[in-house]
Write a protein that holds these residues in place. Structure first.
Motif, short mmCIF file in Angstrom:
data_model
loop_
_atom_site.label_atom_id
_atom_site.label_comp_id
_atom_site.label_asym_id
_atom_site.label_seq_id
_atom_site.Cartn_x
_atom_site.Cartn_y
_atom_site.Cartn_z
N PRO A 4 5.55 16.34 -2.67
CA PRO A 4 4.47 15.56 -3.29
C PRO A 4 4.29 14.20 -2.61
O PRO A 4 5.26 13.62 -2.10
N LEU A 5 3.07 13.71 -2.63
CA LEU A 5 2.77 12.37 -2.12
C LEU A 5 3.39 11.36 -3.07
O LEU A 5 3.14 11.38 -4.27
N ARG A 6 4.24 10.48 -2.54
CA ARG A 6 4.91 9.47 -3.37
C ARG A 6 4.10 8.18 -3.34
O ARG A 6 3.86 7.60 -2.28
N VAL A 7 3.67 7.71 -4.53
CA VAL A 7 2.83 6.52 -4.62
C VAL A 7 3.43 5.55 -5.63
O VAL A 7 3.81 5.94 -6.74
N GLU A 31 3.73 12.22 -6.98
CA GLU A 31 4.72 11.59 -7.84
C GLU A 31 4.41 10.10 -7.85
O GLU A 31 4.32 9.49 -6.78
N ILE A 32 4.24 9.53 -9.04
CA ILE A 32 3.79 8.15 -9.14
C ILE A 32 4.79 7.34 -9.93
O ILE A 32 5.17 7.72 -11.04
N ASP A 33 5.21 6.21 -9.38
CA ASP A 33 5.98 5.22 -10.13
C ASP A 33 5.05 4.05 -10.44
O ASP A 33 4.47 3.44 -9.52
N LEU A 34 4.88 3.77 -11.71
CA LEU A 34 4.01 2.68 -12.16
C LEU A 34 4.90 1.50 -12.52
O LEU A 34 5.63 1.54 -13.51
N LEU A 35 4.87 0.44 -11.70
CA LEU A 35 5.77 -0.70 -11.85
C LEU A 35 5.05 -1.87 -12.51
O LEU A 35 3.88 -2.14 -12.22
N GLY A 81 8.15 -8.65 -5.40
CA GLY A 81 8.40 -9.86 -4.63
C GLY A 81 9.74 -10.48 -4.94
O GLY A 81 10.21 -11.33 -4.19
N VAL A 82 10.36 -10.07 -6.06
CA VAL A 82 11.68 -10.57 -6.45
C VAL A 82 12.66 -9.40 -6.51
O VAL A 82 13.63 -9.35 -5.75
N ASP A 83 12.40 -8.46 -7.39
CA ASP A 83 13.29 -7.30 -7.52
C ASP A 83 13.06 -6.28 -6.42
O ASP A 83 14.01 -5.64 -5.94
N LEU A 84 11.82 -6.10 -6.05
CA LEU A 84 11.46 -5.19 -4.96
C LEU A 84 10.46 -5.88 -4.06
O LEU A 84 9.49 -6.48 -4.54
N LYS A 85 10.68 -5.80 -2.76
CA LYS A 85 9.77 -6.39 -1.79
C LYS A 85 8.93 -5.29 -1.15
O LYS A 85 9.15 -4.09 -1.38
N LEU A 86 7.95 -5.70 -0.35
CA LEU A 86 7.04 -4.72 0.24
C LEU A 86 7.79 -3.71 1.09
O LEU A 86 7.50 -2.50 1.05
N ASP A 87 8.77 -4.15 1.88
CA ASP A 87 9.54 -3.22 2.71
C ASP A 87 10.28 -2.19 1.85
O ASP A 87 10.41 -1.02 2.24
N ASP A 88 10.79 -2.62 0.69
CA ASP A 88 11.45 -1.69 -0.23
C ASP A 88 10.48 -0.60 -0.67
O ASP A 88 10.82 0.60 -0.68
N LEU A 89 9.28 -1.00 -1.04
CA LEU A 89 8.29 -0.04 -1.52
C LEU A 89 7.86 0.91 -0.41
O LEU A 89 7.73 2.12 -0.63
N ARG A 90 7.67 0.39 0.77
CA ARG A 90 7.21 1.24 1.88
C ARG A 90 8.32 2.20 2.32
O ARG A 90 8.02 3.27 2.87
N ARG A 91 9.57 1.83 2.09
CA ARG A 91 10.68 2.73 2.43
C ARG A 91 10.78 3.90 1.44
O ARG A 91 11.21 4.98 1.79
N HIS A 92 10.34 3.67 0.19
CA HIS A 92 10.50 4.69 -0.84
C HIS A 92 9.20 5.41 -1.22
O HIS A 92 9.25 6.41 -1.95
N TYR A 93 8.07 4.91 -0.74
CA TYR A 93 6.79 5.51 -1.11
C TYR A 93 5.91 5.67 0.13
O TYR A 93 5.97 4.86 1.06
N ASP A 94 5.05 6.67 0.08
CA ASP A 94 4.10 6.89 1.17
C ASP A 94 2.93 5.91 1.09
O ASP A 94 2.30 5.60 2.10
N ALA A 95 2.62 5.46 -0.13
CA ALA A 95 1.51 4.52 -0.32
C ALA A 95 1.84 3.60 -1.49
O ALA A 95 2.56 3.99 -2.42
N VAL A 96 1.31 2.40 -1.42
CA VAL A 96 1.49 1.40 -2.49
C VAL A 96 0.11 0.88 -2.89
O VAL A 96 -0.69 0.51 -2.02
N PRO A 393 12.20 9.25 0.04
CA PRO A 393 11.15 9.60 -0.92
C PRO A 393 11.62 10.30 -2.19
O PRO A 393 10.80 10.80 -2.94
N THR A 394 12.92 10.35 -2.45
CA THR A 394 13.38 11.03 -3.66
C THR A 394 13.10 10.18 -4.89
O THR A 394 13.10 8.94 -4.83
N SER A 395 12.91 10.84 -6.01
CA SER A 395 12.53 10.14 -7.23
C SER A 395 13.63 9.23 -7.76
O SER A 395 13.36 8.27 -8.49
#
Length: 449
Positions: A4-7, A31-35, A81-96, A393-395
């Protein structure tokens, strides 16, 4: 793509939830994580709309159905920007997708704007909506108050200021807000609109709410109630404008009685030019405006002084800049093309998108963000095959990272616990709900502590 596409969607208000909903309805497995930085979902609906707004329940029910989908995982109390930065999100998701809304007041450039008891509307809204980072106490020690603005937020602020505290007990207002409104000395609320009635941004439903408040007389002052050629054209071609103007005209024809404990005054063609006072607000100086025939206004050079003790500025919201993302400080938005976030050279940043007010500015009603989200998600799905692939990309990968960093994140199951707790508090008082305000208490309840 075999998985699945991870977003990741940053922001769990209406804009973020609508984007998630559109993704789940596409033919692409997702698969969507809503933060969200708040421990609870719903964003603007929970912290930006007056508690007596008649459509809140329906909107919350619709958002709840989306968040209940198995493809969506809500993670609250996670600060981008504090708990998770852009690089963290791009490492775990295909799109943000960034859907962080607008929570700051647009400035009003007049002398005296920084005096004590001169407030931005967002400050007051966050107080009465129980926003965890807002002040717990609010002083309403003046009898005469001014609200500057001609939109729905101005109406909300004026209505809450004029309302009797006991009439809000059926809502979810926190106890400290009830006490603050109960102690209010306000007798007269004056709303000032810079332009004429046909240029007001009120919607008919929100406007009509003003005339259904026990103990509050609504007074539309005929001075400044003018229509020009552009106004007549708007009335002819726009049913919403026609309804608003007709409603205001009917009210303006009524003879004021001034026999109620409180009054809410509407003044048109009055522009603020100075907030008066030395130690605190002592008055408001306005200039009488006139219509120019083409939808604009100009000053007449005639001024009036109003002996108000508080001023509330409802002249628009602004979004806050986001870490590691470009930001247009003039428009208060993320630069984008069709929701694709653009870098400083005007090129799309692969896999990074935006929607909602941080994308287009704080204009329109909540429902308008659906079309906004559709544009962004349509482009995201069109880019899907070319997106850079997430390395992890794992959940469970993001949850492990948050645990390692000591982030006390909340979940959709946790929101169920907090939701039930607030309803139980309300039931004990004969109310539907009492909102929990302190962040640490929201987190504790959500996490089963």
């Amino acid at each position: 793509m075999t998985r699945p596409l991870r977003v990741a969607i940053v922001g769990a208000g209406p804009a973020g939830v609508y984007a998630a909903d559109i993704l789940t309805k596409s033919e692409t497995p997702v698969e969507i994580d809503l933060l969200d930085r708040m421990p609870a979902p719903y964003g603007l609906i929970r912290y930006g709309v007056a508690p007596d707004h008649p459509r809140i329940k329906g909107i919350v029910s619709a958002l709840h159905r989306v968040l209940d989908k198995p493809e969506i995982c809500f993670l609250g109390h996670v600060d981008y920007g504090v708990d998770l930065k852009l690089d963290d999100l791009r490492r775990h998701y295909d799109a943000v997708v960034f859907a962080t809304g607008a929570d700051q007041d647009r400035q009003l450039d007049v002398p005296g704007v920084d005096l004590p008891h001169s407030h931005g509307a967002a400050e007051f809204v966050q107080w009465y909506d129980g926003y965890p980072e807002a002040p717990r106490e609010w002083t309403l020690d003046g009898e005469q108050v001014a609200v500057i603005g001609a939109g729905n937020v101005a109406l909300d602020v004026a209505r809450v200021l004029a309302k009797q505290a006991d009439d809000l007990l059926r809502t979810e207002i926190p106890d400290n807000v009830y006490r603050g409104l109960k102690d209010s000395r306000v007798t007269d609320v004056h709303l000032f609109a810079r332009r004429g009635p046909a240029q007001a941004k009120f919607t008919p439903l929100e406007l009509r709410e003003l005339d259904h408040q026990p103990g509050v007389e609504l007074v539309v002052h005929p001075e400044g109630f003018e229509l020009d050629a552009a106004s007549e054209e708007s009335i002819r071609t726009n049913n919403q404008v026609k309804t608003v103007v007709k409603t205001l005209q009917d009210w303006a024809l009524r003879d004021p009685r001034y026999d109620t404990p409180r009054r809410l005054h509407l003044h048109f063609l009055r522009a603020p030019v100075e907030i008066l006072g030395s130690e605190r607000v002592e008055g408001l100086r306005t200039e009488v405006m006139e219509l120019t025939g083409d939808g604009g206004v100009r000053g007449t050079g005639e001024h009036e002084t109003w002996p108000v003790q508080q001023v509330y500025r409802a002249v628009g919201y602004l979004s806050s800049p986001l870490a590691e993302l470009p930001f247009d400080h003039g428009t208060g938005t993320i630069p984008h093309e069709g929701g694709r976030v653009l870098d400083l050279d005007g090129e799309p940043i692969p896999g990074v998108y935006t929607t909602g007010w941080v994308k287009r500015g704080p204009v329109g009603l909540i429902g308008h963000t659906k079309g906004d989200a559709l544009e962004t998600i349509t482009n995201l799905l069109a880019d899907a095959e070319a997106l850079p692939r997430a390395e992890e990309p794992t959940s469970d990968a993001v949850l492990r990272l948050l645990d390692e960093r000591g982030v006390a994140y909340t979940t959709w199951e946790g929101w169920g616990r907090l939701d039930a707790h607030e309803k139980a508090l309300g039931e004990a008082q004969g109310r539907e709900r009492v909102k929990v305000v302190p962040r640490e208490e929201m987190v504790r309840i959500s996490r089963g502590g």
